[in-house]
Design a protein around this motif. Sequence first.
Motif, PDB file in Angstrom:
ATOM      1  N   ILE A  24       0.838  -1.196   0.000  1.00 32.71           N
ATOM      2  CA  ILE A  24       0.000   0.000   0.000  1.00 32.71           C
ATOM      3  C   ILE A  24       0.873   1.247   0.000  1.00 32.71           C
ATOM      4  O   ILE A  24       2.010   1.236   0.477  1.00 32.71           O
ATOM      5  N   ALA A  25       0.325   2.303  -0.561  1.00 34.37           N
ATOM      6  CA  ALA A  25       0.906   3.641  -0.427  1.00 34.37           C
ATOM      7  C   ALA A  25      -0.136   4.504   0.268  1.00 34.37           C
ATOM      8  O   ALA A  25      -1.341   4.297   0.093  1.00 34.37           O
ATOM      9  N   LEU A  26       0.319   5.427   1.074  1.00 33.86           N
ATOM     10  CA  LEU A  26      -0.597   6.309   1.779  1.00 33.86           C
ATOM     11  C   LEU A  26      -0.833   7.558   0.944  1.00 33.86           C
ATOM     12  O   LEU A  26       0.109   8.288   0.623  1.00 33.86           O
ATOM     13  N   ARG A  27      -2.088   7.765   0.573  1.00 35.64           N
ATOM     14  CA  ARG A  27      -2.424   8.992  -0.147  1.00 35.64           C
ATOM     15  C   ARG A  27      -2.621  10.103   0.877  1.00 35.64           C
ATOM     16  O   ARG A  27      -3.457   9.987   1.787  1.00 35.64           O
ATOM     17  N   ILE A  28      -1.869  11.168   0.721  1.00 37.13           N
ATOM     18  CA  ILE A  28      -1.843  12.240   1.720  1.00 37.13           C
ATOM     19  C   ILE A  28      -2.624  13.446   1.222  1.00 37.13           C
ATOM     20  O   ILE A  28      -2.440  13.906   0.085  1.00 37.13           O
ATOM     21  N   ASN A  29      -3.492  13.959   2.074  1.00 36.16           N
ATOM     22  CA  ASN A  29      -4.150  15.246   1.848  1.00 36.16           C
ATOM     23  C   ASN A  29      -3.302  16.289   2.566  1.00 36.16           C
ATOM     24  O   ASN A  29      -3.381  16.438   3.780  1.00 36.16           O
ATOM     25  N   PRO A  30      -2.450  17.008   1.827  1.00 38.11           N
ATOM     26  CA  PRO A  30      -1.468  17.879   2.480  1.00 38.11           C
ATOM     27  C   PRO A  30      -2.085  19.158   3.012  1.00 38.11           C
ATOM     28  O   PRO A  30      -3.233  19.497   2.713  1.00 38.11           O
ATOM     29  N   SER A  31      -1.304  19.856   3.796  1.00 41.06           N
ATOM     30  CA  SER A  31      -1.733  21.162   4.294  1.00 41.06           C
ATOM     31  C   SER A  31      -1.849  22.140   3.134  1.00 41.06           C
ATOM     32  O   SER A  31      -1.399  21.878   2.023  1.00 41.06           O
ATOM     33  N   GLY A  32      -2.457  23.287   3.390  1.00 39.33           N
ATOM     34  CA  GLY A  32      -2.838  24.213   2.328  1.00 39.33           C
ATOM     35  C   GLY A  32      -1.709  24.799   1.523  1.00 39.33           C
ATOM     36  O   GLY A  32      -1.949  25.366   0.456  1.00 39.33           O
ATOM     37  N   ASN A  79      -0.531  -7.735   7.576  1.00 38.85           N
ATOM     38  CA  ASN A  79      -1.158  -7.962   6.275  1.00 38.85           C
ATOM     39  C   ASN A  79      -0.890  -6.831   5.282  1.00 38.85           C
ATOM     40  O   ASN A  79      -1.322  -6.921   4.129  1.00 38.85           O
ATOM     41  N   LEU A  80      -0.203  -5.794   5.751  1.00 37.62           N
ATOM     42  CA  LEU A  80       0.050  -4.622   4.921  1.00 37.62           C
ATOM     43  C   LEU A  80       1.538  -4.317   4.870  1.00 37.62           C
ATOM     44  O   LEU A  80       2.256  -4.496   5.866  1.00 37.62           O
ATOM     45  N   GLU A  81       1.979  -3.839   3.721  1.00 41.80           N
ATOM     46  CA  GLU A  81       3.342  -3.327   3.585  1.00 41.80           C
ATOM     47  C   GLU A  81       3.269  -1.898   3.054  1.00 41.80           C
ATOM     48  O   GLU A  81       2.833  -1.681   1.932  1.00 41.80           O
ATOM     49  N   VAL A  82       3.679  -0.953   3.883  1.00 34.51           N
ATOM     50  CA  VAL A  82       3.700   0.453   3.453  1.00 34.51           C
ATOM     51  C   VAL A  82       4.913   0.651   2.559  1.00 34.51           C
ATOM     52  O   VAL A  82       6.055   0.621   3.025  1.00 34.51           O
ATOM     53  N   VAL A  83       4.660   0.830   1.254  1.00 41.85           N
ATOM     54  CA  VAL A  83       5.767   0.936   0.300  1.00 41.85           C
ATOM     55  C   VAL A  83       6.051   2.372  -0.110  1.00 41.85           C
ATOM     56  O   VAL A  83       7.126   2.672  -0.633  1.00 41.85           O
ATOM     57  N   GLY A  84       5.057   3.292   0.092  1.00 46.32           N
ATOM     58  CA  GLY A  84       5.311   4.647  -0.369  1.00 46.32           C
ATOM     59  C   GLY A  84       4.191   5.600  -0.035  1.00 46.32           C
ATOM     60  O   GLY A  84       3.303   5.289   0.775  1.00 46.32           O
ATOM     61  N   ILE A  85       4.231   6.753  -0.662  1.00 45.71           N
ATOM     62  CA  ILE A  85       3.203   7.774  -0.482  1.00 45.71           C
ATOM     63  C   ILE A  85       2.701   8.238  -1.838  1.00 45.71           C
ATOM     64  O   ILE A  85       3.345   8.028  -2.872  1.00 45.71           O
ATOM     65  N   HIS A  86       1.554   8.878  -1.802  1.00 42.12           N
ATOM     66  CA  HIS A  86       0.924   9.434  -2.998  1.00 42.12           C
ATOM     67  C   HIS A  86       0.392  10.816  -2.629  1.00 42.12           C
ATOM     68  O   HIS A  86      -0.350  10.957  -1.662  1.00 42.12           O
ATOM     69  N   LEU A  87       0.818  11.814  -3.380  1.00 43.65           N
ATOM     70  CA  LEU A  87       0.337  13.183  -3.152  1.00 43.65           C
ATOM     71  C   LEU A  87      -0.322  13.677  -4.427  1.00 43.65           C
ATOM     72  O   LEU A  87       0.295  13.703  -5.480  1.00 43.65           O
ATOM     73  N   PHE A  88      -1.595  14.048  -4.312  1.00 40.91           N
ATOM     74  CA  PHE A  88      -2.308  14.582  -5.476  1.00 40.91           C
ATOM     75  C   PHE A  88      -3.297  15.607  -4.960  1.00 40.91           C
ATOM     76  O   PHE A  88      -4.271  15.263  -4.309  1.00 40.91           O
ATOM     77  N   THR A  89      -3.039  16.872  -5.247  1.00 43.31           N
ATOM     78  CA  THR A  89      -3.822  17.928  -4.619  1.00 43.31           C
ATOM     79  C   THR A  89      -4.693  18.722  -5.583  1.00 43.31           C
ATOM     80  O   THR A  89      -5.476  19.554  -5.142  1.00 43.31           O
TER      81      THR A  89
END
Length: 442
Positions: free
Chosen positions: A161-169, A204-214
């Motif tokens: 899995i990758a964590l999709r991040i909702n970044p600060s403004g 059951n999960l492997e954190v492989v990365g992040i995803h940023l799309f704003t």
Amino acid sequence: MIRAKHTNTSQVDSIIENYFSTKQGELCIGKIPISELAHKYGTPFYVYDQRVMEHKLDVLQKTFKTDFEIYYSIKANPNQHILRLFIERGCGLEIASGGELFQALKANCPANKIIFAGPGKCDDELEYAIENNVGEIHVESLCEAKRISAISHQFKKTTPIALRINPSGDAQGGAMRMGGKAAPFGIDEEVLAEVLDQVSVDPNLEVVGIHLFTGTQILDHTVLATQYRKAVAIAKRVATQLNRPLKTIDFGGGLGIPYFTHENPLDLDAFSISLSEIVEEIKNDRFLAPARLMIEPGRFLVGESGIYVSRVNQVKTSRGKQFVIVDGGMHHHLAASGNLGQTIKRNYPVSLVTKLNRTDREPVDVVGPLCTPLDVLARNVSLPHAEVGDLFAVFQSGAYGRSASPLGFLSHNSPPEVWVNHDTDKMIRQRGKFSDLLIDQG
């Protein structure tokens, strides 16, 4: 030959100069006059030029070099011919539904070259993705992570899995913001550490990365650079908290194309300067250097390749106002009608493409055949004098055209899609008949 330069001519003239051609005042797709395509396939229809798509991919590959992997975002246009073209050119695919996963696999995309994002994935979609071993699932919430974990446990698999991040403004931007505020998309940056604490220990999960799309439809290269730098900063925090290198950093999509008269194309030459600095920063970080860097463009790759063509079937004057009525409308091209997110109706680049050499102009509204005042493809646009039988075209229609439209509205036939490569053409989606609407109704 595709020139891909922009001049001081009108927007339509510039598009034609960059990507298409004319013959005796008539638009040509590749080497084929538009009237030949209209006669062969009927109107209305969508037509896509393969050369334009390939050129746009060449431009991206030149800008992002071998440092980045390109994943075509299926939502822009899911036609199988488009998917196969990009797969054959080495791209992966970004999906946002089980249906798009089906499309991707049908197009013979390797499962490990598919990434799955989206804020409302259902359990059957997650099961489908996990069972088929997609490259990674982009997690939008802690709740979703727990559902993926439970399904992975059933399949006796560890899911990347990758964590999709909702970044600060400070990373906001684009015509349609998808982050930097309260949103259904992604994990709020403020609670990232807490969520990471929980998912990182899940067997059951492997954190492989992040995803940023704003945001989408970004035409300012400085906005893109700010977002990419924000992604790097967040990636460093995640890797530090995990105390191990990341495998992927997904910088999202959002690269725009100019639709309206006040818009200029994205300056990728200027962006490449910032991009070089960002890549250098990544390469100098021990936790980020091993990561595969990814982007997921859609509109940028296919938007300019497509044109929606309809035929004038009536011209009338009502209380001093001229109306050109065509056989296609908002049911086929919701975005051009302004009903797909525009607050104020703005005209797409449009023209009578069998009268490109005419200099006489008059203000008209171009409307479709639907029994609703929303069915306006162009308002108060200056066109040559229109006559029944003329061909009217909406440019910049390769992305979010047919697939983003209410094709069943008023039970009209749906438009076919036509593929052109130089001097050859073929139908790649047949016209849907209104009689098809009766299927499965008993």
